[in-house]
Every structure is written in structure tokens, then in C-alpha cells.
Scaffold this motif. Structure first.
Motif, PDB file in Angstrom:
ATOM      1  N   LEU A   3      12.900 -17.110   5.563  1.00  0.00           N
ATOM      2  CA  LEU A   3      12.769 -16.082   4.521  1.00  0.00           C
ATOM      3  C   LEU A   3      13.799 -16.250   3.409  1.00  0.00           C
ATOM      4  O   LEU A   3      13.522 -15.918   2.266  1.00  0.00           O
ATOM      5  CB  LEU A   3      12.891 -14.683   5.126  1.00  0.00           C
ATOM      6  N   GLU A   4      14.951 -16.783   3.742  1.00  0.00           N
ATOM      7  CA  GLU A   4      15.977 -17.004   2.723  1.00  0.00           C
ATOM      8  C   GLU A   4      15.548 -18.063   1.715  1.00  0.00           C
ATOM      9  O   GLU A   4      15.959 -18.029   0.567  1.00  0.00           O
ATOM     10  CB  GLU A   4      17.296 -17.389   3.382  1.00  0.00           C
ATOM     11  N   THR A   5      14.718 -18.987   2.144  1.00  0.00           N
ATOM     12  CA  THR A   5      14.273 -20.047   1.241  1.00  0.00           C
ATOM     13  C   THR A   5      12.992 -19.670   0.504  1.00  0.00           C
ATOM     14  O   THR A   5      12.580 -20.377  -0.405  1.00  0.00           O
ATOM     15  CB  THR A   5      14.037 -21.362   2.007  1.00  0.00           C
ATOM     16  N   LEU A   6      12.362 -18.562   0.907  1.00  0.00           N
ATOM     17  CA  LEU A   6      11.127 -18.104   0.272  1.00  0.00           C
ATOM     18  C   LEU A   6      11.289 -16.658  -0.197  1.00  0.00           C
ATOM     19  O   LEU A   6      10.756 -15.724   0.412  1.00  0.00           O
ATOM     20  CB  LEU A   6       9.951 -18.204   1.253  1.00  0.00           C
ATOM     21  N   PRO A   7      12.008 -16.467  -1.286  1.00  0.00           N
ATOM     22  CA  PRO A   7      12.278 -15.095  -1.734  1.00  0.00           C
ATOM     23  C   PRO A   7      11.011 -14.296  -2.045  1.00  0.00           C
ATOM     24  O   PRO A   7      10.999 -13.071  -1.877  1.00  0.00           O
ATOM     25  CB  PRO A   7      13.143 -15.270  -2.983  1.00  0.00           C
ATOM     26  N   LEU A  12       7.097  -9.149  -0.303  1.00  0.00           N
ATOM     27  CA  LEU A  12       5.789  -8.670   0.142  1.00  0.00           C
ATOM     28  C   LEU A  12       5.922  -7.355   0.908  1.00  0.00           C
ATOM     29  O   LEU A  12       6.945  -7.092   1.539  1.00  0.00           O
ATOM     30  CB  LEU A  12       5.125  -9.704   1.056  1.00  0.00           C
ATOM     31  N   SER A  13       4.854  -6.585   0.862  1.00  0.00           N
ATOM     32  CA  SER A  13       4.817  -5.355   1.662  1.00  0.00           C
ATOM     33  C   SER A  13       4.714  -5.732   3.141  1.00  0.00           C
ATOM     34  O   SER A  13       4.371  -6.869   3.485  1.00  0.00           O
ATOM     35  CB  SER A  13       3.608  -4.506   1.269  1.00  0.00           C
ATOM     36  N   SER A  14       4.984  -4.772   4.002  1.00  0.00           N
ATOM     37  CA  SER A  14       4.868  -5.028   5.445  1.00  0.00           C
ATOM     38  C   SER A  14       3.465  -5.472   5.796  1.00  0.00           C
ATOM     39  O   SER A  14       3.271  -6.388   6.606  1.00  0.00           O
ATOM     40  CB  SER A  14       5.210  -3.760   6.234  1.00  0.00           C
ATOM     41  N   ARG A  15       2.475  -4.852   5.177  1.00  0.00           N
ATOM     42  CA  ARG A  15       1.077  -5.208   5.445  1.00  0.00           C
ATOM     43  C   ARG A  15       0.799  -6.658   5.057  1.00  0.00           C
ATOM     44  O   ARG A  15       0.185  -7.418   5.809  1.00  0.00           O
ATOM     45  CB  ARG A  15       0.155  -4.256   4.683  1.00  0.00           C
ATOM     46  N   ASP A  16       1.262  -7.054   3.861  1.00  0.00           N
ATOM     47  CA  ASP A  16       1.031  -8.422   3.403  1.00  0.00           C
ATOM     48  C   ASP A  16       1.801  -9.434   4.249  1.00  0.00           C
ATOM     49  O   ASP A  16       1.314 -10.545   4.493  1.00  0.00           O
ATOM     50  CB  ASP A  16       1.388  -8.569   1.927  1.00  0.00           C
ATOM     51  N   LYS A  17       2.999  -9.058   4.703  1.00  0.00           N
ATOM     52  CA  LYS A  17       3.749  -9.959   5.589  1.00  0.00           C
ATOM     53  C   LYS A  17       2.989 -10.178   6.883  1.00  0.00           C
ATOM     54  O   LYS A  17       2.937 -11.298   7.407  1.00  0.00           O
ATOM     55  CB  LYS A  17       5.132  -9.396   5.875  1.00  0.00           C
ATOM     56  N   ARG A  18       2.380  -9.119   7.422  1.00  0.00           N
ATOM     57  CA  ARG A  18       1.583  -9.261   8.647  1.00  0.00           C
ATOM     58  C   ARG A  18       0.367 -10.147   8.404  1.00  0.00           C
ATOM     59  O   ARG A  18       0.015 -10.982   9.245  1.00  0.00           O
ATOM     60  CB  ARG A  18       1.162  -7.888   9.164  1.00  0.00           C
ATOM     61  N   ARG A  19      -0.275  -9.962   7.255  1.00  0.00           N
ATOM     62  CA  ARG A  19      -1.435 -10.798   6.922  1.00  0.00           C
ATOM     63  C   ARG A  19      -1.012 -12.257   6.788  1.00  0.00           C
ATOM     64  O   ARG A  19      -1.704 -13.168   7.243  1.00  0.00           O
ATOM     65  CB  ARG A  19      -2.097 -10.306   5.638  1.00  0.00           C
ATOM     66  N   LEU A  20       0.128 -12.489   6.145  1.00  0.00           N
ATOM     67  CA  LEU A  20       0.645 -13.848   5.998  1.00  0.00           C
ATOM     68  C   LEU A  20       0.943 -14.452   7.367  1.00  0.00           C
ATOM     69  O   LEU A  20       0.585 -15.614   7.632  1.00  0.00           O
ATOM     70  CB  LEU A  20       1.903 -13.856   5.126  1.00  0.00           C
ATOM     71  N   ALA A  21       1.572 -13.677   8.230  1.00  0.00           N
ATOM     72  CA  ALA A  21       1.886 -14.168   9.574  1.00  0.00           C
ATOM     73  C   ALA A  21       0.603 -14.531  10.317  1.00  0.00           C
ATOM     74  O   ALA A  21       0.532 -15.576  10.982  1.00  0.00           O
ATOM     75  CB  ALA A  21       2.673 -13.116  10.348  1.00  0.00           C
ATOM     76  N   GLU A  22      -0.427 -13.709  10.186  1.00  0.00           N
ATOM     77  CA  GLU A  22      -1.705 -13.988  10.840  1.00  0.00           C
ATOM     78  C   GLU A  22      -2.321 -15.272  10.296  1.00  0.00           C
ATOM     79  O   GLU A  22      -2.800 -16.115  11.059  1.00  0.00           O
ATOM     80  CB  GLU A  22      -2.668 -12.819  10.639  1.00  0.00           C
TER      81      GLU A  22
END
Length: 75
Positions: A3-7, A12-22
Motif C-alpha cells: 500500500l505504501e507503493t500504491l498511494p 479507495l473506499s473500503s468497498r472499492d478496496k474489497r472489490r480490488l482484493a476480490e
């Protein structure tokens, strides 16, 4: 940490972070499936090569194989 290398990801919102993780997990699963398929193909090729080396006389010429495959199909 990644995450430090990808500001942008941090923003992103929590929802978008979850979508990205998926999406990342699905992508990794697809890559794993491709690697599994490649390993299976290599194993099959190794087995066929070993079979051939054990009995090279069992080899059939392409014309003979083609003839058997297409026998009765030509009209």
C-alpha cells in the motif's frame, strides 16, 4: 508494505478496496489454474515420451493415423 507503493489504493473506499482484493484473488486463481494446466500438460508429455521410448515400434505414421481416423467419413 504494498500500500505504501500504491498511494491511489490507499485513497479507495473500503468497498472499492474489497472489490480490488476480490479481483486480485480471482486473477491469482486464474494464474494458478493456468500453471496447473501447464504442469498437467508437461506431465502428460513426459509420460507419452516415456511410453514411446519404452516401445518405439508402436509409433504409427501420420498417414496411417489419418486413414484410420477418417475411414468411413469421406462421402
Amino acid at each position: 508494505m504494498i500500500l505504501e507503493t500504491l498511494p491511489a489504493v490507499r485513497q479507495l473506499s473500503s468497498r472499492d478496496k474489497r472489490r480490488l482484493a476480490e479481483e486480485l484473488l480471482n486473477s491469482a486463481d486464474a494464474e494458478d489454474a493456468e500453471a496447473f494446466d501447464e504442469a498437467a500438460v508437461l506431465k502428460l508429455l513426459d509420460r507419452r515420451l516415456a511410453d514411446h521410448e519404452a516401445s518405439p515400434e508402436a509409433l504409427a505414421a501420420w498417414e496411417e493415423v489419418k486413414s484410420r481416423v477418417f475411414a468411413g467419413r469421406e462421402k
